[in-house]
Design an enzyme around this catalytic site. Sequence first.
Site, short mmCIF file in Angstrom:
data_model
loop_
_atom_site.label_atom_id
_atom_site.label_comp_id
_atom_site.label_asym_id
_atom_site.label_seq_id
_atom_site.Cartn_x
_atom_site.Cartn_y
_atom_site.Cartn_z
N CYS A 1 0.93 -1.09 0.05
CA CYS A 1 -0.19 0.00 -0.02
C CYS A 1 0.73 1.29 0.02
O CYS A 1 0.49 2.20 -0.66
CB CYS A 1 -1.01 -0.09 1.05
SG CYS A 1 -0.30 0.13 3.04
N ASP B 1 -8.32 4.13 -3.49
CA ASP B 1 -7.39 3.18 -3.00
C ASP B 1 -6.63 2.33 -4.03
O ASP B 1 -7.70 1.45 -4.49
CB ASP B 1 -7.91 2.34 -1.93
CG ASP B 1 -6.82 1.69 -1.04
OD1 ASP B 1 -5.81 1.02 -1.52
OD2 ASP B 1 -6.89 2.18 0.39
N HIS C 1 -2.46 1.26 7.17
CA HIS C 1 -2.68 1.15 5.90
C HIS C 1 -2.66 2.50 5.27
O HIS C 1 -3.42 3.44 5.79
CB HIS C 1 -3.94 0.45 5.46
CG HIS C 1 -4.50 0.60 4.08
ND1 HIS C 1 -3.57 -0.29 3.05
CD2 HIS C 1 -5.35 1.38 3.17
CE1 HIS C 1 -4.13 -0.03 1.90
NE2 HIS C 1 -5.23 1.02 1.85
#
Length: 204
Positions: A52, A104, A89
């Site tokens: 991420c 995302d 995250h």
Amino acid sequence: MTNITVLEQLMQSFLSEYTFSNRDYFQIKSEPPKFDPDIILSKTFQNKYGICMDLNYAFSHVLKKHGFNCYLVKAFEKKSDGQFYDIYHLTIIVIINGCKYLADVGFGKYFSKPVILKNGVTVDKIRVEVPNMKNNENIYNILSHNKFIVQIKDSPLLSISDINDNYQNFFKAGPYDLPLCRKPYDRIYDQKVGDYIIPQKVEK
């Protein structure tokens, strides 16, 4: 143009070109790598994979080059006991016409389109809920099929040092510290089937 259609196109293009992968965690045996912005961008754009912090950081760079107003934020996954993992995250919030969207590209599942951050809204099986908070924090709970995915804290993350600490903590973590540290995981978005798949060929 910086509208929702362009944002969705950029997301889908990025997701179908870049693989979410934790392979570096299992391959790097030396000191944990540092989160150096220039190195991260170069590595991610060249290798076309990452976790991420690699992917969403690189995508935020792409969005800014296209003129989007966006910023990085922390999001937290839950343990089985309901507590949150310490390692966060990294994700992106984009502002379009006064509305906030989650964009995302670094989760490896669930997300394929921008999700407007409004209480009770469902977009592509992703539901947004705003919990009743007493400390005036801007919090969004993200669910899929009524299953909790992640909690977003809407506060711009400007500190590279903070991201670096989180990045290194990930590479120092063990199997009990984070699910992503338990086994290799590679996924890429297939626009034809509209879902994440295991890449046919894993990059080295």
